[in-house]
Scaffold this active site. Structure first.
Site, PDB file in Angstrom:
ATOM      1  N   ASP A  73       0.943  -1.251   0.052  1.00  0.00           N
ATOM      2  CA  ASP A  73       0.013   0.031   0.188  1.00  0.00           C
ATOM      3  C   ASP A  73       0.930   1.253  -0.054  1.00  0.00           C
ATOM      4  O   ASP A  73       2.043   1.199   0.263  1.00  0.00           O
ATOM      5  CB  ASP A  73      -0.957   0.015   1.091  1.00  0.00           C
ATOM      6  CG  ASP A  73      -0.014  -0.179   2.468  1.00  0.00           C
ATOM      7  OD1 ASP A  73       0.966   0.264   2.517  1.00  0.00           O
ATOM      8  OD2 ASP A  73      -0.887  -0.937   3.487  1.00  0.00           O
ATOM      9  N   ASP A  75       1.373   5.304   1.814  1.00  0.00           N
ATOM     10  CA  ASP A  75       0.829   6.186   2.833  1.00  0.00           C
ATOM     11  C   ASP A  75       1.436   7.401   2.364  1.00  0.00           C
ATOM     12  O   ASP A  75       2.583   7.479   1.747  1.00  0.00           O
ATOM     13  CB  ASP A  75       1.492   5.579   3.965  1.00  0.00           C
ATOM     14  CG  ASP A  75       1.184   4.232   4.441  1.00  0.00           C
ATOM     15  OD1 ASP A  75      -0.094   3.779   4.494  1.00  0.00           O
ATOM     16  OD2 ASP A  75       2.190   3.457   4.552  1.00  0.00           O
ATOM     17  N   ASP A 153       9.361   4.930  12.847  1.00  0.00           N
ATOM     18  CA  ASP A 153      10.198   3.961  13.649  1.00  0.00           C
ATOM     19  C   ASP A 153      11.588   3.653  13.113  1.00  0.00           C
ATOM     20  O   ASP A 153      12.406   4.063  13.848  1.00  0.00           O
ATOM     21  CB  ASP A 153       9.179   2.615  13.725  1.00  0.00           C
ATOM     22  CG  ASP A 153       8.601   2.449  12.400  1.00  0.00           C
ATOM     23  OD1 ASP A 153       8.891   2.905  11.339  1.00  0.00           O
ATOM     24  OD2 ASP A 153       7.840   1.140  12.396  1.00  0.00           O
TER      25      ASP A 153
HETATM   26  P1  ATP Z   1       4.065  -2.530   5.164  1.00  0.00           P
HETATM   27  O1  ATP Z   1       2.852  -1.538   4.724  1.00  0.00           O
HETATM   28  O2  ATP Z   1       4.715  -2.994   4.186  1.00  0.00           O
HETATM   29  O3  ATP Z   1       3.592  -3.503   6.335  1.00  0.00           O
HETATM   30  P2  ATP Z   1       5.004   0.084   6.279  1.00  0.00           P
HETATM   31  O4  ATP Z   1       6.264   0.541   6.585  1.00  0.00           O
HETATM   32  O5  ATP Z   1       4.183   0.810   5.266  1.00  0.00           O
HETATM   33  O6  ATP Z   1       5.264  -1.423   5.793  1.00  0.00           O
HETATM   34  P3  ATP Z   1       2.749   0.781   8.065  1.00  0.00           P
HETATM   35  O7  ATP Z   1       2.420  -0.020   9.000  1.00  0.00           O
HETATM   36  O8  ATP Z   1       1.847   0.587   6.738  1.00  0.00           O
HETATM   37  O9  ATP Z   1       4.187   0.207   7.509  1.00  0.00           O
HETATM   38  O10 ATP Z   1       3.194   1.952   8.604  1.00  0.00           O
HETATM   39  C1  ATP Z   1       3.543   3.098   7.576  1.00  0.00           C
HETATM   40  C2  ATP Z   1       4.369   3.970   8.045  1.00  0.00           C
HETATM   41  O11 ATP Z   1       4.050   4.552   9.326  1.00  0.00           O
HETATM   42  C3  ATP Z   1       5.639   3.227   8.490  1.00  0.00           C
HETATM   43  O12 ATP Z   1       6.525   2.837   7.371  1.00  0.00           O
HETATM   44  C4  ATP Z   1       6.525   4.048   9.452  1.00  0.00           C
HETATM   45  O13 ATP Z   1       7.108   5.307   9.015  1.00  0.00           O
HETATM   46  C5  ATP Z   1       5.195   4.591  10.241  1.00  0.00           C
HETATM   47  N1  ATP Z   1       4.829   3.742  11.431  1.00  0.00           N
HETATM   48  C6  ATP Z   1       4.065   2.702  11.613  1.00  0.00           C
HETATM   49  N2  ATP Z   1       3.812   2.278  12.470  1.00  0.00           N
HETATM   50  C7  ATP Z   1       4.790   2.896  13.509  1.00  0.00           C
HETATM   51  C8  ATP Z   1       4.940   2.745  14.940  1.00  0.00           C
HETATM   52  N3  ATP Z   1       4.730   1.824  15.593  1.00  0.00           N
HETATM   53  N4  ATP Z   1       5.707   3.714  15.441  1.00  0.00           N
HETATM   54  C9  ATP Z   1       6.407   4.592  14.502  1.00  0.00           C
HETATM   55  N5  ATP Z   1       6.145   4.585  13.322  1.00  0.00           N
HETATM   56  C10 ATP Z   1       5.411   3.918  12.676  1.00  0.00           C
HETATM   57 MG    MG Z   2       2.187   0.537   4.475  1.00  0.00          MG
END
Ligand code: ATP
Ligand code: MG
Length: 447
Positions: A73, A75, A153
């Protein structure tokens, strides 16, 4: 693609973390292209920009594209507040309490739009709250791009791509960590894990999925802080477990969760049984099968996964009860009750999964009883396929000796006439063994 990317970033120096000025990677110096980004995400960016807001793709969208993969996805991060952004998208919803996020729906896609976060020490009016142990209970303080980067994170998750001039903004050294394949926490790892212990699981998830190493100082506090997972709501942990174990990298994830002492805080019963080689083999085999099914685009269900993970403790408890004289099926029901409620204190198991999980277990008994019309009826059972797969798993792990699984494989592949033959030969075998031993005859009759 990866090669080109690495060539272009080779000359960069790591910047100290969290400085206000980012490293800017211009469009010619990276491989990310607007064409790789979903139409929906581009629409969201354009609408925000047309309303004079900033808009960046951030997180997995940028990270996975730079690594040559396709993100699950996209963001978007913006300086518009959730309320301001909501005005721009019909039917958009603000979700979350701890972190308020806008879900903008474009066609069938939902794009998460988050407002730049600020540091929670700048909070007013209860916009940020922390528990005594440092856990962030609420974090809705808004800030600018630099503060937003510092609140994310891992460095590899804090790269910002803008379609305005096609640059990537890197505040935390994420480009270099992508090149060196490192999962590195932004800021002080212990403090950041205490703020949100789920970050411990996220570190493992990204390391397993991307085949990255966790940077030593990011890995160091994991074992000591692992018990903090108890402070996370079981429903959130259930969601995280699915992301950990149902994304195609469960086997590697399991090894890392063990290596960093996190597994016993997710599945304590399973971890206790791991000293039993067959129980451990069953867990590994189940996770390996799940990965294979996902890579082959086959359906996987949390019911099957949980059935496997909770089976070793359930089956051990059942055996104990049987030894105390409880008949097998009631013993199983009691054992299932005990293991499921113990697990619920850690990760939730929604009813729609716990019911079929128990059926898979109960069917392990019914699969043994195949005479008369039983085998034909079992084949029609909605849970037959899962129960059969589970039986094969138990055989493969060495928990039970092989044989029954093959019989069911043959039965499924056979035509009607051959099926009748298979069942009849079973009745003959039973009769023969009953003649040989009066005790087994009693058992046969009772069955
Ligand atoms: P994927 O969607 O492939 O699982 P992602 O990195 O996009 O990986 P998401 O859970 O969609 O993960 O979160 C989007 C973004 O928001 C992350 O890349 C990170 O920058 C931030 N983020 C998400 N969860 C946290 C957290 N618990 N603490 C700090 N930042 C976070
Ligand atoms: Mg994501």
């Amino acid at each position: 693609m990866l090669k080109t990317f690495i060539r272009t970033i080779k000359h960069w120096r790591r910047k100290p973390q969290n400085t206000a000025a980012p490293v800017i990677i211009s469009r010619n110096d990276h491989t990310l292209s607007r064409r790789d980004i979903s139409r929906a995400a581009l629409t969201v960016m354009r609408r925000l920009q047309d309303a004079n807001f900033q808009a960046y793709i951030v997180g997995g969208g940028v990270r996975d594209l730079l690594l040559g993969g396709y993100p699950k996805d996209f963001d978007v991060a913006t300086d518009a507040t959730p309320e301001q952004a909501r005005q721009l998208f019909r039917g958009a919803r603000i979700v979350g309490r701890r972190f308020r996020i806008l879900h903008a729906r474009i066609g069938r896609e939902v794009i998460e739009v988050t407002t730049f976060r600020g540091h929670h020490s700048n909070a007013e009016d209860g916009e940020a709250r922390q528990s005594d142990q440092g856990m962030l209970l609420r974090d809705n303080v808004y800030g600018d791009l630099a503060s937003d980067a510092a609140r994310r994170d891992f460095t590899i998750n804090a790269l910002y791509y803008t379609t305005r001039d096609f640059e990537i903004h890197d505040y935390t050294g994420g480009m270099q960590d992508i090149q060196q394949r490192l999962v590195r926490m932004i800021g002080d790892p212990s403090t950041r894990y205490k703020e949100d212990p789920v970050r411990m699981l996220r570190a493992i998830r990204f390391a397993a999925k991307l085949n990255f190493t966790i940077a030593p100082e990011t890995a160091a506090p994991l074992a000591e802080l692992a018990p903090l997972l108890r402070n996370i709501a079981p429903a959130r942990l259930f969601d995280e477990v699915l992301k950990l174990l149902m994304s195609g990298y469960a086997e590697r994830t399991f090894e890392l969760l063990n290596q960093y002492h996190l597994w016993p805080h997710l599945f304590p019963g399973n971890a206790r049984e791991a000293s039993n080689a067959q129980a451990l083999a069953l867990t590994r085999q189940a996770l390996c099968n799940t990965d294979q099914r996902i890579h082959a685009n086959k359906r996987v269900t949390p019911a099957f996964l949980y059935a496997a993970l909770l089976w070793p403790e359930t089956s051990a408890e059942q055996q104990q009860l049987i030894q105390q004289g409880v008949p097998p099926l009631p013993a199983l029901a009691q054992a299932a009750q005990k293991s499921s409620s113990a697990q619920l204190a850690y990760t939730a198991i929604p009813k729609r999964f716990s019911m079929p999980m128990r059926e898979i277990w109960e069917m392990q008994h019914r699969l043994q009883r195949r005479t008369g019309t039983r085998a034909f009826r079992l084949l029609e059972h909605p849970r037959f396929r899962a129960a059969y797969d589970f039986l094969l798993l138990r055989e493969a792990s060495g928990e039970i000796s092989p044989g029954l699984g093959q019989w069911w494989t043959d039965f499924q592949q056979a035509d009607e006439e051959q099926r009748l033959k298979l069942v009849r030969s079973l009745a003959r075998d039973n009769a023969n063994s009953a003649r040989r031993s009066p005790r087994s005859r009693r058992r046969y009759k009772a069955g």
